[in-house]
Design a protein around this motif. Structure first.
Motif, PDB file in Angstrom:
ATOM      1  N   ASP A  28      17.364  20.440  14.303  1.00 20.34           N
ATOM      2  CA  ASP A  28      18.276  19.910  15.241  1.00 20.34           C
ATOM      3  C   ASP A  28      18.799  18.395  14.691  1.00 20.34           C
ATOM      4  O   ASP A  28      19.644  18.032  14.506  1.00 20.34           O
ATOM      5  CB  ASP A  28      18.100  19.803  16.637  1.00 20.34           C
ATOM      6  CG  ASP A  28      16.903  18.906  17.151  1.00 20.34           C
ATOM      7  OD1 ASP A  28      15.829  18.848  16.315  1.00 20.34           O
ATOM      8  OD2 ASP A  28      17.029  18.138  18.030  1.00 20.34           O
ATOM      9  N   ARG A 100      24.845  22.473  28.826  1.00 20.87           N
ATOM     10  CA  ARG A 100      26.302  22.851  28.563  1.00 20.87           C
ATOM     11  C   ARG A 100      26.835  23.681  29.889  1.00 20.87           C
ATOM     12  O   ARG A 100      25.981  23.441  30.723  1.00 20.87           O
ATOM     13  CB  ARG A 100      26.237  24.058  27.370  1.00 20.87           C
ATOM     14  CG  ARG A 100      25.932  23.298  25.927  1.00 20.87           C
ATOM     15  CD  ARG A 100      25.962  24.244  24.970  1.00 20.87           C
ATOM     16  NE  ARG A 100      25.917  24.094  23.488  1.00 20.87           N
ATOM     17  CZ  ARG A 100      26.746  24.078  22.659  1.00 20.87           C
ATOM     18  NH1 ARG A 100      28.011  24.183  23.247  1.00 20.87           N
ATOM     19  NH2 ARG A 100      26.536  23.359  21.584  1.00 20.87           N
ATOM     20  N   TYR A 106      21.314  20.969  25.784  1.00 21.58           N
ATOM     21  CA  TYR A 106      21.911  20.659  24.387  1.00 21.58           C
ATOM     22  C   TYR A 106      20.422  20.140  23.472  1.00 21.58           C
ATOM     23  O   TYR A 106      19.579  19.766  24.106  1.00 21.58           O
ATOM     24  CB  TYR A 106      22.381  19.397  24.447  1.00 21.58           C
ATOM     25  CG  TYR A 106      24.066  19.540  24.916  1.00 21.58           C
ATOM     26  CD1 TYR A 106      24.821  20.217  23.768  1.00 21.58           C
ATOM     27  CD2 TYR A 106      24.688  19.626  26.121  1.00 21.58           C
ATOM     28  CE1 TYR A 106      26.384  20.219  23.984  1.00 21.58           C
ATOM     29  CE2 TYR A 106      26.020  19.819  26.215  1.00 21.58           C
ATOM     30  CZ  TYR A 106      26.940  20.035  25.326  1.00 21.58           C
ATOM     31  OH  TYR A 106      28.163  20.191  25.483  1.00 21.58           O
ATOM     32  N   SER A 107      20.739  20.465  22.286  1.00 21.64           N
ATOM     33  CA  SER A 107      19.596  19.701  21.145  1.00 21.64           C
ATOM     34  C   SER A 107      20.255  18.280  20.640  1.00 21.64           C
ATOM     35  O   SER A 107      21.605  18.212  21.326  1.00 21.64           O
ATOM     36  CB  SER A 107      19.640  20.597  19.970  1.00 21.64           C
ATOM     37  OG  SER A 107      20.556  20.614  19.188  1.00 21.64           O
ATOM     38  N   GLY A 110      23.529  19.478  18.894  1.00 20.97           N
ATOM     39  CA  GLY A 110      24.509  19.724  19.876  1.00 20.97           C
ATOM     40  C   GLY A 110      25.464  18.736  20.306  1.00 20.97           C
ATOM     41  O   GLY A 110      26.667  18.702  20.403  1.00 20.97           O
ATOM     42  N   TRP A 113      27.427  17.184  17.486  1.00 19.18           N
ATOM     43  CA  TRP A 113      28.650  17.933  17.315  1.00 19.18           C
ATOM     44  C   TRP A 113      29.652  17.868  18.270  1.00 19.18           C
ATOM     45  O   TRP A 113      30.652  17.624  17.848  1.00 19.18           O
ATOM     46  CB  TRP A 113      27.882  19.421  17.036  1.00 19.18           C
ATOM     47  CG  TRP A 113      28.947  20.120  16.665  1.00 19.18           C
ATOM     48  CD1 TRP A 113      29.585  21.230  17.360  1.00 19.18           C
ATOM     49  CD2 TRP A 113      29.463  20.474  15.510  1.00 19.18           C
ATOM     50  NE1 TRP A 113      30.520  21.748  16.603  1.00 19.18           N
ATOM     51  CE2 TRP A 113      30.505  21.439  15.558  1.00 19.18           C
ATOM     52  CE3 TRP A 113      29.263  19.843  14.139  1.00 19.18           C
ATOM     53  CZ2 TRP A 113      31.176  21.770  14.388  1.00 19.18           C
ATOM     54  CZ3 TRP A 113      29.931  20.131  13.107  1.00 19.18           C
ATOM     55  CH2 TRP A 113      30.814  21.263  13.193  1.00 19.18           C
ATOM     56  N   LYS A 114      29.351  17.628  19.494  1.00 19.11           N
ATOM     57  CA  LYS A 114      30.102  17.358  20.585  1.00 19.11           C
ATOM     58  C   LYS A 114      31.043  16.298  20.412  1.00 19.11           C
ATOM     59  O   LYS A 114      32.363  16.059  20.566  1.00 19.11           O
ATOM     60  CB  LYS A 114      29.310  17.294  21.843  1.00 19.11           C
ATOM     61  CG  LYS A 114      30.547  17.329  23.217  1.00 19.11           C
ATOM     62  CD  LYS A 114      29.786  17.764  24.434  1.00 19.11           C
ATOM     63  CE  LYS A 114      28.579  16.822  24.604  1.00 19.11           C
ATOM     64  NZ  LYS A 114      29.117  15.667  25.374  1.00 19.11           N
ATOM     65  N   ASP A 142      30.381  25.595  16.599  1.00 16.22           N
ATOM     66  CA  ASP A 142      29.496  25.424  17.842  1.00 16.22           C
ATOM     67  C   ASP A 142      29.108  26.733  18.282  1.00 16.22           C
ATOM     68  O   ASP A 142      27.737  26.625  18.786  1.00 16.22           O
ATOM     69  CB  ASP A 142      30.714  24.767  18.832  1.00 16.22           C
ATOM     70  CG  ASP A 142      29.831  24.301  20.018  1.00 16.22           C
ATOM     71  OD1 ASP A 142      28.697  23.448  19.798  1.00 16.22           O
ATOM     72  OD2 ASP A 142      30.006  24.801  21.265  1.00 16.22           O
ATOM     73  N   VAL A 146      25.770  25.902  16.024  1.00 18.30           N
ATOM     74  CA  VAL A 146      25.206  24.866  17.001  1.00 18.30           C
ATOM     75  C   VAL A 146      24.475  25.458  18.295  1.00 18.30           C
ATOM     76  O   VAL A 146      23.205  25.003  18.591  1.00 18.30           O
ATOM     77  CB  VAL A 146      26.179  23.839  17.433  1.00 18.30           C
ATOM     78  CG1 VAL A 146      25.535  22.757  17.910  1.00 18.30           C
ATOM     79  CG2 VAL A 146      26.631  23.049  16.151  1.00 18.30           C
ATOM     80  N   VAL A 147      25.177  26.347  18.938  1.00 22.39           N
ATOM     81  CA  VAL A 147      24.486  26.868  20.202  1.00 22.39           C
ATOM     82  C   VAL A 147      23.078  27.584  19.755  1.00 22.39           C
ATOM     83  O   VAL A 147      22.193  27.183  20.545  1.00 22.39           O
ATOM     84  CB  VAL A 147      25.449  27.702  20.932  1.00 22.39           C
ATOM     85  CG1 VAL A 147      24.512  28.558  22.071  1.00 22.39           C
ATOM     86  CG2 VAL A 147      26.508  27.009  21.484  1.00 22.39           C
ATOM     87  N   ASP A 150      20.546  24.849  19.489  1.00 27.24           N
ATOM     88  CA  ASP A 150      20.360  23.953  20.830  1.00 27.24           C
ATOM     89  C   ASP A 150      19.194  25.034  21.741  1.00 27.24           C
ATOM     90  O   ASP A 150      18.204  24.590  22.228  1.00 27.24           O
ATOM     91  CB  ASP A 150      21.461  24.254  21.858  1.00 27.24           C
ATOM     92  CG  ASP A 150      22.579  23.021  21.422  1.00 27.24           C
ATOM     93  OD1 ASP A 150      22.172  22.208  20.756  1.00 27.24           O
ATOM     94  OD2 ASP A 150      23.691  23.101  22.051  1.00 27.24           O
TER      95      ASP A 150
END
Length: 339
Positions: A28, A100, A106-107, A110, A113-114, A142, A146-147, A150
């Protein structure tokens, strides 16, 4: 749309300092650093910034648990105990950790990335695309990358062996490095390991974004070809590209895909009953299976027929017209057998 401008993405002319923790590293914070690199300073040296602690571009990066360094940094992620993106703080280890919409924690990756993912995507997509395409690529990455990170980092679900998380972990030096080589050498090898991990993650992100861009381009072309098709069971493509994803996501009744190969040949490929499955919605004729050249031409009545696979999922001809005729005759033979 965020109500704030993430630090470093405005029109500031000053250098942005980013920091994550030292010591054991995971996927992460490694991906988090890579995202910041491509969002804020994509032309910089990703490895040198880690190994040398210096940079000749607008992003400086440190790995430390020193409270004074954490306080001084513009962007702090995966350490510090604070999530406040307006102040550049992106930790997720607090009791009331950021979640989320579906409740997934979230990590650090994440969270970054957001805020920075779309800027990173825009810098990595080397062709002219609109904002909707950038958003679609961001959303795809994502969901697919990414998820899962996370989930893995928060103990929700393991990514599994040979995942990106496992590749990053393999870059860490063994537990007895300090015992065998001393603390200074152990620290050097840990820093080198993070640089190696960041290089691997960066390569994966760059390639994945480009593949998603191409996938979106393929979707438009497949849907256009389907709309133009006389027989909706035969999808005629003028360029070879992935079609199965679009066929199943849009529930298209395609049986055969006709498309050119790199060697000038045209192939007919049968669509499977389910995405990624073996088998075919309608197999190619049994009488063609395993034949090639003159024998196949005689069996199917197409003079330039080249081959038919024994498993009856693909065949080919030397011309577009020949392959299209093979697809039409395969459907005719199937209809006759059913009668």
């Amino acid at each position: 749309m965020s109500e704030y401008t993430p630090i470093g993405l405005g029109h500031e002319a000053t250098t942005t300092t980013a920091l994550t923790h030292s010591g054991n590293f995971h996927v992460d914070e490694t991906l988090g650093y890579v995202v910041l690199h491509y969002a804020l300073a994509p032309m910089g040296d990703l490895r040198a910034r880690i190994l040398n602690g210096t940079s000749d571009d607008c992003l400086k990066f440190y790995r430390s648990r020193n409270p004074e360094q954490i306080q001084a940094a513009d962007i702090v992620f995966d350490v510090g105990g604070i999530y406040d993106p307006t102040k550049g703080r992106y930790d997720h280890h607090m009791k009331n950790k950021p979640l989320r919409e579906d409740g997934t924690p979230y990590s650090a990756a994440g969270l970054l990335w957001k805020d920075y993912g779309k800027a990173a995507v825009r810098n990595l997509v080397r062709t002219q695309v609109d904002d909707a395409t950038i958003a679609a690529i961001w959303q795809s990455i994502d969901k697919s990358l990414v998820v899962p990170i996370d989930q893995d980092d928060n103990g929700v679900a393991k990514m599994g062996k040979l995942s990106l998380a496992d590749i990053v972990s393999a870059c860490s030096p063994p537990w007895d490095t300090a015992e065998l080589h001393g603390p200074e050498e152990a620290k050097r090898r840990e820093t080198l390991g993070f640089a190696n991990a960041a290089t691997a993650v960066a390569s994966h992100l760059v390639n994945t974004i480009d593949r998603v861009r191409a996938s979106l381009k393929a979707m438009d072309r497949v849907l256009s070809a389907y709309a133009a098709a006389e027989d909706k069971r035969i999808l005629l493509m003028d360029t070879g590209m992935p079609t199965e994803k679009v066929i199943f996501e849009h529930d298209l009744p395609v049986i055969y895909v006709v498309s050119p190969t790199g060697g000038g040949q045209w192939n007919v490929k049968a669509v499977p009953p389910e995405r990624g499955a073996f088998g075919q919605r309608i197999s190619l004729p049994e009488a063609w299976a395993g034949l090639d050249g003159a024998n196949l031409a005689k069996a199917c009545g197409v003079s330039d027929a080249v081959f038919a696979h024994p498993a009856r999922f693909i065949c080919g001809a030397a011309s577009r017209e020949g392959a299209l005729t093979m697809a039409k005759r395969a459907l005719e033979i199937d209809a006759a057998l059913k009668q």
